[in-house]
Scaffold this active site. Sequence first.
Site, short mmCIF file in Angstrom:
data_model
loop_
_atom_site.label_atom_id
_atom_site.label_comp_id
_atom_site.label_asym_id
_atom_site.label_seq_id
_atom_site.Cartn_x
_atom_site.Cartn_y
_atom_site.Cartn_z
N PRO A 2 0.81 -1.21 0.00
CA PRO A 2 0.00 0.00 0.00
C PRO A 2 0.85 1.27 0.00
CG PRO A 2 -0.84 -1.57 1.60
CD PRO A 2 0.47 -2.10 1.09
N GLU A 3 0.76 2.00 -1.09
CA GLU A 3 1.30 3.34 -1.15
C GLU A 3 0.10 4.28 -1.22
OE1 GLU A 3 4.37 3.72 -4.15
OE2 GLU A 3 4.91 1.63 -3.96
N LYS A 62 0.49 7.53 3.65
CA LYS A 62 0.15 6.11 3.56
C LYS A 62 -0.62 5.62 4.78
CE LYS A 62 4.54 5.41 1.15
NZ LYS A 62 5.81 4.66 1.13
N ARG A 274 16.84 -1.25 -2.75
CA ARG A 274 15.52 -1.50 -3.33
C ARG A 274 15.61 -1.46 -4.84
NH1 ARG A 274 14.48 2.15 0.92
NH2 ARG A 274 13.13 1.27 2.50
#
Length: 287
Positions: A2-3, A62, A274
Amino acid sequence: MPELPEVETMVRGIRPHVEGRRIIKAARCRCAYRPIDVTPSARSIGQRSKGQLITRVKRLAKRIILELESGDAFVIEPRMTGLMLVSDPPDRTHLRFEWQLEERVEKGERNTETLLFWDRRGLGTLRLYSQQEMAEALGPSKLGPDALSMTLDDWRGRLPGTQRAVKVALLDQKLVAGIGNLYASEILHLARIHPGHPSDRLKVPHLKRLHAATQQVLQTAIRYEGSTLADGTYRNALNQNGSYQNEHRVYARADEPCPTCGKSTIVRIVQAQRSTFYCQRCQPEKW
DNA sequence: ATTAATGTTCAGAA
DNA sequence: TTTCTGAACATTAA
């Protein structure tokens, strides 16, 4: 994961079922795994919120915020795999928190009476804050402006303050709040900016494109109800898939042709541990 | 059967 | 001061 668009979709999904309704009971679920991280104690949360009206449901970056008539507010951080649901959860073993809500009949239909927080990996957190605690925990020293409220001047004022690669800076929630790993790559591709470009060396034309691309990518992703990746974790409030994953330009598309130029293939690099995806032709290092 | 990878946030180190 | 690294966690792919 979830962003901003996924959290916005959750908020829109639960709002009609939750806003204006009274809490009968708010309690941690006895879960097969480690219990969800809550503050204050689960008992205190239950006592303070019992009988309270949920006056407003909103999103900040968020996080999901449930405002209560007392002035307290639940602040839920889904982190990696958390979901807010008003439907049957994917399974019951990963249920973390439950709000039983007062029954209400609308237009002859009985609305959902239970709001759930489901979290597979269990990194999500739940807080019940007073107004003062809220202001502190979500204030400017902890959280930058929400990505959707960033103006061009905000970008011009904030990005020059760091030398970090722009992709890494976009993930810094103190600089701009709401963008995560997936949308950072998407935004930079649409803006035609190399992810390794030092933030403080971006020129005004880049910042203009970054501003416009942020708006476009996030707004469109919200229209598509977020991205459900291959692992299928993210779902909306009704436990349905989002569809923005079909619109991804670069994320998780290594070796596929670039949707803009069609000539280069998307490459994957690692920044700050990342994955970053980009097109070497459309997002050149120097220009 | 192990091990790596996944991605958000925070604490603590460089 | 700023930037970087590792840990928290469950699950899947290699």
